[in-house]
Design a protein around this motif. Structure first.
Motif, PDB file in Angstrom:
ATOM      1  N   TRP A 173     -20.161   5.498  -5.073  1.00 13.87           N
ATOM      2  CA  TRP A 173     -19.250   6.429  -4.425  1.00 13.87           C
ATOM      3  C   TRP A 173     -18.373   5.643  -3.456  1.00 13.87           C
ATOM      4  N   THR A 174     -17.321   6.260  -3.001  1.00  7.38           N
ATOM      5  CA  THR A 174     -16.469   5.626  -1.995  1.00  7.38           C
ATOM      6  C   THR A 174     -17.284   5.382  -0.732  1.00  7.38           C
ATOM      7  N   SER A 226     -17.956   2.910   5.324  1.00  2.98           N
ATOM      8  CA  SER A 226     -18.285   4.342   5.259  1.00  2.98           C
ATOM      9  C   SER A 226     -18.226   4.921   6.667  1.00  2.98           C
ATOM     10  N   ASN A 232     -22.831   9.248   1.905  1.00  5.31           N
ATOM     11  CA  ASN A 232     -21.701   9.798   1.146  1.00  5.31           C
ATOM     12  C   ASN A 232     -21.443  11.258   1.529  1.00  5.31           C
TER      13      ASN A 232
END
Length: 315
Positions: free
Chosen positions: A268-269, A140, A83
């Motif tokens: 989280w994204t 990600s 992240n």
């Protein structure tokens, strides 16, 4: 490749996995370690290993450490934060380090490389996820960087006669503060044993493998597979939820904190909510993880607590 009497470079050898791998290798091999110490600890490098501090995005550093007398490069150096708040830098740094290492290996004639990839290359895939799952769609930038690096390794395996051992890791836990939910919970609860904020809904569920079994598996694969591009998942056959990790940490610390969840199905994204890798390919060559995911987490928590007074916090 027989891991005895070899001259081996370990990049990122001051980190959690790299330092443990270097420690395992020095008993029977001549080991050189390079690390920029951005998230590694110099004292973790075994005394018997040669150590050089340097940044592998610098071609001059790569030229100094990747030399013609090497039998293999074990490439673990990376910007590892899933992240990250520096996505472009992470992509550029990881690709540059790997390309620099491979180009230099080709220049001086080193033809064996071990690479530590990640389960994040799969994205949100069906479980258990086998090595031949397609399409690979990471969510990600970290996963995308690892997939790009795997592409470079494939080129050198198939076009430059390099033998590649490519490991896609589950979550690895062990005796070191750093990134990851296990050390994060330990650190937070040491600061405030009464409450713990958990990102997401706590039902995120992933596979966790203890560092010692991870190192055992890596060495086992290197000694038993010699194809051009040897890709193996490393993990356990079970998973552990984030809430269960909080419970295990609390139990080991002897406390009973209140949990507060931030909500949502992920932390989280770019966070993959559920991950379990197939280890059938690993099992087929004779390696079976002994610890379950829960047992790996518990042992990792005990490692962290036992070493907490002596290890600096890196996360």
């Amino acid at each position: 490749m027989d891991l005895q009497g070899k001259r081996i470079l370990v990049t990122g050898g001051a980190g959690l996995i790299g330092s443990r791998l270097a420690t395992r290798l020095v008993a029977d091999n001549d080991v050189r370690v390079v690390d920029d110490l951005s998230n590694g600890i110099r004292e973790s490098v075994p005394e018997a290993a040669e150590f050089l501090q340097g940044d592998l995005t610098d071609e001059a550093v790569v030229a100094d450490v990747v030399t013609e007398d090497l039998d293999a490069v074990f490439h673990l150096a990376a910007d590892k934060y899933v992240n990250t708040d520096r996505p472009r830098e992470q992509m550029e740094v990881n690709e540059a380090m790997t390309f620099n290492v491979l180009e230099r290996m080709d220049e001086v004639g080193v033809d064996n490389v071990l690479f530590t990839s990640s389960s994040t290359v799969y994205g949100e895939a069906p479980m258990p996820t086998p090595e031949d799952y397609a399409p690979l769609e990471p969510i990600s930038v970290y996963g995308a960087s690892k997939l790009a690096e795997e592409g470079l390794l494939s080129v050198y395996a198939h076009s430059h006669d390099v033998t590649v051992w490519n490991f896609r890791f589950a979550n690895i836990v062990g005796p070191r503060y750093g990134a990851g939910v296990v050390p994060d919970f330990v650190y937070k609860l040491q600061q405030d044993p009464e409450s713990l904020t958990i990102l997401g809904d706590g039902r995120q569920e992933k596979s966790y493998m203890h560092i010692e079994e991870c190192i055992d598996a890596m060495c086992h694969v290197v000694e038993r597979s010699e194809g051009e591009m040897n890709t193996y998942n490393l993990g356990t056959r079970t998973t552990t939820s984030v809430t269960r990790i909080a419970d295990i940490v609390s139990e080991e610390m002897g406390i009973d904190p209140d949990y507060e969840y931030t909500g949502g199905d992920r932390g989280w994204t770019g966070d993959v909510p559920k991950m379990r890798l197939s280890v059938e390919k690993l099992s087929a060559i004779g390696f079976e993880p002994e610890l379950s995911s829960d047992e790996s987490v518990r042992r990792g928590v005990r490692d962290l607590l036992d070493g907490a007074e002596n290890e600096p916090h890196l996360g």
